[in-house]
Design a protein around this motif. Structure first.
Motif, short mmCIF file in Angstrom:
data_model
loop_
_atom_site.label_atom_id
_atom_site.label_comp_id
_atom_site.label_asym_id
_atom_site.label_seq_id
_atom_site.Cartn_x
_atom_site.Cartn_y
_atom_site.Cartn_z
N LEU A 101 0.80 -1.22 0.00
CA LEU A 101 0.00 0.00 0.00
C LEU A 101 0.84 1.28 0.00
O LEU A 101 0.56 2.18 -0.80
CB LEU A 101 -0.99 -0.01 1.17
CG LEU A 101 -2.02 1.11 1.19
CD1 LEU A 101 -2.83 1.16 -0.10
CD2 LEU A 101 -2.94 0.97 2.39
N PRO A 102 1.89 1.40 0.81
CA PRO A 102 2.68 2.64 0.75
C PRO A 102 3.33 2.88 -0.61
O PRO A 102 3.38 4.02 -1.10
CB PRO A 102 3.76 2.44 1.83
CG PRO A 102 3.19 1.42 2.76
CD PRO A 102 2.33 0.53 1.91
N ARG A 103 3.82 1.81 -1.27
CA ARG A 103 4.44 1.97 -2.60
C ARG A 103 3.37 2.29 -3.64
O ARG A 103 3.62 3.04 -4.58
CB ARG A 103 5.17 0.69 -3.03
CG ARG A 103 6.42 0.35 -2.25
CD ARG A 103 7.49 1.43 -2.24
NE ARG A 103 8.01 1.86 -3.50
CZ ARG A 103 9.15 1.51 -4.02
NH1 ARG A 103 9.93 0.68 -3.39
NH2 ARG A 103 9.53 1.98 -5.17
N LEU A 104 2.17 1.72 -3.48
CA LEU A 104 1.07 2.02 -4.40
C LEU A 104 0.66 3.49 -4.27
O LEU A 104 0.37 4.14 -5.27
CB LEU A 104 -0.11 1.08 -4.11
CG LEU A 104 -1.12 0.86 -5.21
CD1 LEU A 104 -0.47 0.37 -6.50
CD2 LEU A 104 -2.18 -0.14 -4.77
N ARG A 105 0.65 4.01 -3.05
CA ARG A 105 0.36 5.43 -2.84
C ARG A 105 1.44 6.29 -3.52
O ARG A 105 1.13 7.29 -4.17
CB ARG A 105 0.31 5.76 -1.36
CG ARG A 105 -0.92 5.27 -0.66
CD ARG A 105 -0.95 5.76 0.79
NE ARG A 105 -1.93 5.06 1.58
CZ ARG A 105 -3.24 5.27 1.54
NH1 ARG A 105 -3.72 6.17 0.72
NH2 ARG A 105 -4.07 4.58 2.29
N GLU A 106 2.69 5.89 -3.36
CA GLU A 106 3.80 6.60 -3.99
C GLU A 106 3.65 6.57 -5.52
O GLU A 106 3.89 7.57 -6.20
CB GLU A 106 5.13 5.97 -3.57
CG GLU A 106 6.34 6.70 -4.08
CD GLU A 106 7.65 6.05 -3.64
OE1 GLU A 106 8.68 6.39 -4.25
OE2 GLU A 106 7.65 5.19 -2.73
N LYS A 144 -8.47 3.86 1.15
CA LYS A 144 -8.12 3.14 2.36
C LYS A 144 -7.62 1.73 2.07
O LYS A 144 -7.14 1.04 2.95
CB LYS A 144 -9.31 3.09 3.30
CG LYS A 144 -9.72 4.45 3.83
CD LYS A 144 -10.83 4.32 4.82
CE LYS A 144 -11.38 5.56 5.41
NZ LYS A 144 -10.92 6.82 5.19
N SER A 145 -7.78 1.27 0.83
CA SER A 145 -7.37 -0.09 0.50
C SER A 145 -6.61 -0.09 -0.82
O SER A 145 -6.71 0.85 -1.61
CB SER A 145 -8.59 -1.00 0.39
OG SER A 145 -9.36 -0.65 -0.76
N LYS A 146 -5.89 -1.17 -1.04
CA LYS A 146 -5.17 -1.32 -2.30
C LYS A 146 -6.15 -1.41 -3.46
O LYS A 146 -5.91 -0.85 -4.53
CB LYS A 146 -4.29 -2.57 -2.26
CG LYS A 146 -3.10 -2.42 -1.34
CD LYS A 146 -2.33 -3.70 -1.20
CE LYS A 146 -1.34 -3.86 -2.32
NZ LYS A 146 -0.45 -5.02 -2.12
N ALA A 147 -7.28 -2.08 -3.24
CA ALA A 147 -8.27 -2.22 -4.31
C ALA A 147 -8.79 -0.85 -4.76
O ALA A 147 -8.90 -0.58 -5.96
CB ALA A 147 -9.42 -3.12 -3.86
N GLN A 148 -9.11 0.01 -3.79
CA GLN A 148 -9.60 1.34 -4.13
C GLN A 148 -8.53 2.17 -4.82
O GLN A 148 -8.80 2.88 -5.78
CB GLN A 148 -10.10 2.07 -2.88
CG GLN A 148 -10.69 3.43 -3.18
CD GLN A 148 -11.87 3.36 -4.14
OE1 GLN A 148 -12.78 2.58 -3.94
NE2 GLN A 148 -11.83 4.15 -5.20
N LEU A 149 -7.31 2.05 -4.36
CA LEU A 149 -6.21 2.79 -4.97
C LEU A 149 -5.95 2.31 -6.40
O LEU A 149 -5.70 3.11 -7.30
CB LEU A 149 -4.96 2.67 -4.11
CG LEU A 149 -3.85 3.67 -4.35
CD1 LEU A 149 -4.36 5.10 -4.45
CD2 LEU A 149 -2.83 3.57 -3.25
N ARG A 150 -6.05 0.99 -6.63
CA ARG A 150 -5.90 0.47 -7.99
C ARG A 150 -6.98 1.04 -8.90
O ARG A 150 -6.72 1.42 -10.04
CB ARG A 150 -5.95 -1.06 -7.99
CG ARG A 150 -4.69 -1.72 -7.50
CD ARG A 150 -4.68 -3.21 -7.76
NE ARG A 150 -5.74 -3.93 -7.09
CZ ARG A 150 -5.60 -4.60 -5.95
NH1 ARG A 150 -4.42 -4.65 -5.35
NH2 ARG A 150 -6.61 -5.24 -5.41
N LYS A 151 -8.22 1.12 -8.38
CA LYS A 151 -9.32 1.69 -9.17
C LYS A 151 -9.07 3.16 -9.48
O LYS A 151 -9.32 3.62 -10.59
CB LYS A 151 -10.65 1.51 -8.44
CG LYS A 151 -11.15 0.10 -8.43
CD LYS A 151 -12.55 0.02 -7.86
CE LYS A 151 -13.05 -1.40 -7.78
NZ LYS A 151 -13.00 -2.14 -9.01
#
Length: 147
Positions: free
Chosen positions: A97-102, A117-124
């Motif tokens: 998650l931190p690298r995905l935010r980056e 709040k989740s990897k799934a939402q960030l991927r979307k």
């Protein structure tokens, strides 16, 4: 050896095998399909018969750094939201998650890591802010709705 009765576990293992096959070259896949090659399963946690300890020394905890710039370039080359999400799911282990935010912050607007709040939402969010923009009609972003 006991065979698993868990369909979920079998599905997860099959997904890992699919990832492995996706990394093979055409020649390697052809050799495997023709029976000129085989896939071998090794469990690093089990010892080899007659040997003491594990078959191989445990892998080092440090991983190779992930090239976020290369991932950004790969994502920007994709034209479908689903393809972006699949790409990110395939890189799930490399992108906590931190690298995905980056990654989202590195892509820049309109991708946002805020509120996810989740990897799934960030991927979307990443998929919608990259390939998703390519597929929306211009009228949704322009003056097409003005009267």
């Amino acid at each position: 050896m006991t065979v698993t009765q868990s369909p979920q576990l079998a599905a997860l293992a099959l997904n890992e095998i699919g990832k492995l096959l996706g990394r093979l070259t055409e020649d390697q896949l052809a050799a495997l399909a023709d029976g000129r090659a085989h896939v071998e399963f090794r469990n690093d946690d089990e010892g080899v018969a007659g040997a003491r300890g594990p078959a191989r020394p445990p892998r080092a905890a440090a991983k190779d750094p992930v090239d976020l710039d290369a991932i950004v370039a790969d994502i920007k080359a994709l034209t479908e939201e689903d393809a972006v999400e699949r790409y990110l799911i395939d890189r799930d282990r490399d992108l906590p998650l931190p690298r995905l935010r980056e990654l989202a912050d590195r892509i820049g607007p309109p991708v946002t890591s805020k509120g996810a709040k989740s990897k799934a939402q960030l991927r979307k969010n990443i998929a919608a802010g990259t390939a998703g923009l390519l597929n929306r009609p211009a009228s949704a972003f322009g003056a097409g709705w003005d009267r």
